[in-house]
Design a protein around this motif. Sequence first.
Motif, PDB file in Angstrom:
ATOM      1  N   ASP A 161      54.893  30.570  36.131  1.00  0.00           N
ATOM      2  CA  ASP A 161      54.421  29.235  35.726  1.00  0.00           C
ATOM      3  C   ASP A 161      53.768  28.512  36.900  1.00  0.00           C
ATOM      4  OD1 ASP A 161      55.659  29.763  33.241  1.00  0.00           O
ATOM      5  OD2 ASP A 161      57.550  28.917  33.956  1.00  0.00           O
ATOM      6  N   HIS A 162      52.870  29.230  37.603  1.00  0.00           N
ATOM      7  CA  HIS A 162      52.099  28.643  38.701  1.00  0.00           C
ATOM      8  C   HIS A 162      52.994  28.111  39.815  1.00  0.00           C
ATOM      9  CE1 HIS A 162      48.495  28.948  36.161  1.00  0.00           C
ATOM     10  NE2 HIS A 162      49.282  28.563  35.179  1.00  0.00           N
ATOM     11  N   GLY A 163      54.122  28.762  40.016  1.00  0.00           N
ATOM     12  CA  GLY A 163      55.013  28.390  41.095  1.00  0.00           C
ATOM     13  C   GLY A 163      56.020  27.321  40.738  1.00  0.00           C
ATOM     14  N   ARG A 164      56.021  26.867  39.502  1.00  0.00           N
ATOM     15  CA  ARG A 164      56.950  25.801  39.105  1.00  0.00           C
ATOM     16  C   ARG A 164      58.341  26.319  38.769  1.00  0.00           C
ATOM     17  NH1 ARG A 164      52.082  24.142  36.558  1.00  0.00           N
ATOM     18  NH2 ARG A 164      52.699  25.222  34.646  1.00  0.00           N
ATOM     19  N   THR A 165      58.461  27.611  38.437  1.00  0.00           N
ATOM     20  CA  THR A 165      59.738  28.177  38.019  1.00  0.00           C
ATOM     21  C   THR A 165      60.090  29.344  38.926  1.00  0.00           C
ATOM     22  OG1 THR A 165      59.259  27.596  35.723  1.00  0.00           O
ATOM     23  CG2 THR A 165      61.025  29.181  36.106  1.00  0.00           C
ATOM     24  N   ARG A 166      61.274  29.248  39.534  1.00  0.00           N
ATOM     25  CA  ARG A 166      61.742  30.314  40.415  1.00  0.00           C
ATOM     26  C   ARG A 166      63.038  30.881  39.867  1.00  0.00           C
ATOM     27  NH1 ARG A 166      59.085  26.754  44.135  1.00  0.00           N
ATOM     28  NH2 ARG A 166      57.423  27.909  45.227  1.00  0.00           N
ATOM     29  N   MET A 167      63.559  31.901  40.533  1.00  0.00           N
ATOM     30  CA  MET A 167      64.707  32.642  39.985  1.00  0.00           C
ATOM     31  C   MET A 167      65.906  31.737  39.753  1.00  0.00           C
ATOM     32  SD  MET A 167      64.473  36.309  40.088  1.00  0.00           S
ATOM     33  CE  MET A 167      64.129  37.484  41.382  1.00  0.00           C
ATOM     34  N   GLY A 168      66.132  30.786  40.654  1.00  0.00           N
ATOM     35  CA  GLY A 168      67.278  29.908  40.489  1.00  0.00           C
ATOM     36  C   GLY A 168      67.226  29.093  39.222  1.00  0.00           C
ATOM     37  N   ALA A 206      41.255  34.862  42.546  1.00  0.00           N
ATOM     38  CA  ALA A 206      40.688  33.530  42.311  1.00  0.00           C
ATOM     39  C   ALA A 206      40.379  33.270  40.845  1.00  0.00           C
ATOM     40  CB  ALA A 206      39.420  33.354  43.149  1.00  0.00           C
ATOM     41  N   ARG A 207      40.109  34.299  40.079  1.00  0.00           N
ATOM     42  CA  ARG A 207      39.802  34.115  38.661  1.00  0.00           C
ATOM     43  C   ARG A 207      41.019  34.325  37.765  1.00  0.00           C
ATOM     44  NH1 ARG A 207      34.252  34.276  37.421  1.00  0.00           N
ATOM     45  NH2 ARG A 207      32.931  34.675  39.226  1.00  0.00           N
ATOM     46  N   SER A 208      42.166  34.640  38.355  1.00  0.00           N
ATOM     47  CA  SER A 208      43.350  34.907  37.552  1.00  0.00           C
ATOM     48  C   SER A 208      43.930  33.609  36.992  1.00  0.00           C
ATOM     49  CB  SER A 208      44.416  35.615  38.390  1.00  0.00           C
ATOM     50  OG  SER A 208      45.625  35.713  37.665  1.00  0.00           O
ATOM     51  N   ARG A 209      44.399  33.657  35.759  1.00  0.00           N
ATOM     52  CA  ARG A 209      45.006  32.470  35.154  1.00  0.00           C
ATOM     53  C   ARG A 209      46.422  32.236  35.640  1.00  0.00           C
ATOM     54  NH1 ARG A 209      48.221  33.773  30.502  1.00  0.00           N
ATOM     55  NH2 ARG A 209      48.169  35.984  29.972  1.00  0.00           N
ATOM     56  N   PHE A 210      46.955  33.161  36.462  1.00  0.00           N
ATOM     57  CA  PHE A 210      48.335  33.026  36.917  1.00  0.00           C
ATOM     58  C   PHE A 210      48.452  32.344  38.284  1.00  0.00           C
ATOM     59  CE2 PHE A 210      48.338  36.788  34.147  1.00  0.00           C
ATOM     60  CZ  PHE A 210      49.254  36.374  33.201  1.00  0.00           C
ATOM     61  N   VAL A 211      47.375  32.263  39.061  1.00  0.00           N
ATOM     62  CA  VAL A 211      47.481  31.734  40.419  1.00  0.00           C
ATOM     63  C   VAL A 211      47.646  30.219  40.409  1.00  0.00           C
ATOM     64  CG1 VAL A 211      46.064  33.616  41.323  1.00  0.00           C
ATOM     65  CG2 VAL A 211      44.992  31.427  40.787  1.00  0.00           C
ATOM     66  N   ARG A 212      48.151  29.696  41.527  1.00  0.00           N
ATOM     67  CA  ARG A 212      48.295  28.255  41.690  1.00  0.00           C
ATOM     68  C   ARG A 212      46.965  27.664  42.146  1.00  0.00           C
ATOM     69  NH1 ARG A 212      53.325  28.764  45.683  1.00  0.00           N
ATOM     70  NH2 ARG A 212      51.991  30.489  46.320  1.00  0.00           N
ATOM     71  N   GLU A 213      46.560  26.575  41.526  1.00  0.00           N
ATOM     72  CA  GLU A 213      45.315  25.923  41.905  1.00  0.00           C
ATOM     73  C   GLU A 213      45.484  24.410  41.829  1.00  0.00           C
ATOM     74  OE1 GLU A 213      40.516  26.040  40.851  1.00  0.00           O
ATOM     75  OE2 GLU A 213      41.922  27.330  39.769  1.00  0.00           O
ATOM     76  N   PRO A 214      45.391  23.706  42.969  1.00  0.00           N
ATOM     77  CA  PRO A 214      45.113  24.285  44.283  1.00  0.00           C
ATOM     78  C   PRO A 214      46.348  24.960  44.871  1.00  0.00           C
ATOM     79  CG  PRO A 214      45.532  21.948  44.489  1.00  0.00           C
ATOM     80  CD  PRO A 214      45.550  22.251  43.011  1.00  0.00           C
ATOM     81  N   GLY A 231      51.817  40.595  43.214  1.00  0.00           N
ATOM     82  CA  GLY A 231      52.196  40.244  41.852  1.00  0.00           C
ATOM     83  C   GLY A 231      50.997  39.957  40.974  1.00  0.00           C
ATOM     84  N   ILE A 232      50.027  39.219  41.519  1.00  0.00           N
ATOM     85  CA  ILE A 232      48.823  38.901  40.742  1.00  0.00           C
ATOM     86  C   ILE A 232      47.979  40.149  40.528  1.00  0.00           C
ATOM     87  CG2 ILE A 232      46.758  37.470  40.656  1.00  0.00           C
ATOM     88  CD1 ILE A 232      49.474  35.971  40.417  1.00  0.00           C
ATOM     89  N   MET A 233      47.891  41.004  41.550  1.00  0.00           N
ATOM     90  CA  MET A 233      47.167  42.263  41.387  1.00  0.00           C
ATOM     91  C   MET A 233      47.815  43.125  40.316  1.00  0.00           C
ATOM     92  SD  MET A 233      46.229  45.211  44.219  1.00  0.00           S
ATOM     93  CE  MET A 233      45.239  44.089  45.211  1.00  0.00           C
ATOM     94  N   ALA A 234      49.147  43.152  40.298  1.00  0.00           N
ATOM     95  CA  ALA A 234      49.850  43.911  39.259  1.00  0.00           C
ATOM     96  C   ALA A 234      49.447  43.404  37.872  1.00  0.00           C
ATOM     97  CB  ALA A 234      51.357  43.797  39.461  1.00  0.00           C
ATOM     98  N   LYS A 235      49.394  42.093  37.702  1.00  0.00           N
ATOM     99  CA  LYS A 235      48.963  41.532  36.419  1.00  0.00           C
ATOM    100  C   LYS A 235      47.576  42.055  36.048  1.00  0.00           C
ATOM    101  CE  LYS A 235      52.179  38.347  35.350  1.00  0.00           C
ATOM    102  NZ  LYS A 235      52.901  38.249  34.064  1.00  0.00           N
ATOM    103  N   ASP A 236      46.667  42.059  37.027  1.00  0.00           N
ATOM    104  CA  ASP A 236      45.311  42.525  36.757  1.00  0.00           C
ATOM    105  C   ASP A 236      45.273  44.001  36.398  1.00  0.00           C
ATOM    106  OD1 ASP A 236      44.331  40.003  37.226  1.00  0.00           O
ATOM    107  OD2 ASP A 236      43.600  40.429  39.253  1.00  0.00           O
ATOM    108  N   MET A 237      46.284  44.750  36.847  1.00  0.00           N
ATOM    109  CA  MET A 237      46.363  46.176  36.544  1.00  0.00           C
ATOM    110  C   MET A 237      47.147  46.445  35.258  1.00  0.00           C
ATOM    111  SD  MET A 237      47.091  47.583  40.429  1.00  0.00           S
ATOM    112  CE  MET A 237      47.260  49.311  39.959  1.00  0.00           C
ATOM    113  N   GLY A 238      47.616  45.386  34.591  1.00  0.00           N
ATOM    114  CA  GLY A 238      48.396  45.557  33.372  1.00  0.00           C
ATOM    115  C   GLY A 238      49.844  45.896  33.624  1.00  0.00           C
ATOM    116  N   ILE A 239      50.350  45.565  34.818  1.00  0.00           N
ATOM    117  CA  ILE A 239      51.722  45.875  35.212  1.00  0.00           C
ATOM    118  C   ILE A 239      52.519  44.580  35.224  1.00  0.00           C
ATOM    119  CG2 ILE A 239      53.178  46.760  37.074  1.00  0.00           C
ATOM    120  CD1 ILE A 239      50.629  48.330  38.017  1.00  0.00           C
ATOM    121  N   GLU A 240      53.701  44.601  34.633  1.00  0.00           N
ATOM    122  CA  GLU A 240      54.556  43.416  34.635  1.00  0.00           C
ATOM    123  C   GLU A 240      55.534  43.453  35.809  1.00  0.00           C
ATOM    124  OE1 GLU A 240      54.490  40.713  33.015  1.00  0.00           O
ATOM    125  OE2 GLU A 240      53.186  41.161  31.309  1.00  0.00           O
TER     126      GLU A 240
END
Length: 254
Positions: A161-168, A206-214, A231-240
């Motif tokens: 969630d763009h860095g808003r949600t962490r494991m805790g 930069a074009r991924s919908r998962f990255v934080r901006e800014p 992690g973002i590269m994995a998403k682009d490769m279809g890996i969860e």
Amino acid sequence: MPSSEANVLILTPMKSACRFLDGYFAGLRKLSYPRQRVSIGILESDSRDDTFTQIETRLAAETFRRVTLVKKDFGFHMPDGTPRYEAVYQPARRAVLARSRNHLLFRALDDEDWVLWLDVDVVDYPADVIERLIALDCDIAHPHCVIEPGGETFDLNAWRDHGRTRMGDLRGSGMVRLDAVGGTMLLVRADRHRDGLVFPPFFYGARSRFVREPHPLGGGIVGEIETEGLGIMAKDMGIECWGLPDLEIRHASE
């Protein structure tokens, strides 16, 4: 293949790590995973102590399946007295970390089925953590790194969630999807690395919908670097990427 028959490569980049070596090797020795299935790869860089010599001595006394020790300096040091998380130095610091991880991966990976990334300053984890992570049969699995049991999340590079949600924030949820990962302890199916999954030493996605901006480091940066970039590269490769909020490992206090 039964999980106990898979070959595992544990990879650790190190820098000025002498104070952690007793705990690091004690943790490896207590692992319940079959020793004949475990290989070790360590890259030492830019230390201001005798980390490399100590690692050589300690590895000579161990009986792992295979051992790789790499010396590779990158010429990067934080200014004296500066905390390693000082924001202005993070792009350069994380880029060197990414490069060190990639150099180690390319030098050490052979015929293993899984790669377990393990930071030298992780001081406690379950003896059967490898078995538990492999049994999930996920391409990428990330335990929850804390300083105190049940305490706040330490590895803030694992998020969604763009860095808003962490494991805790996700305790009690079982296995959860993550968008980015950290490297305190991270299991990766080795074939995903062979497929091209690496640690970007630049701001990737930069074009991924998962990255934080800014990006929280500011300066108009878009994308993610090092473990978060993986992690973002994995998403682009279809890996969860999967996180385990209730499987805790413990990091040394800062």
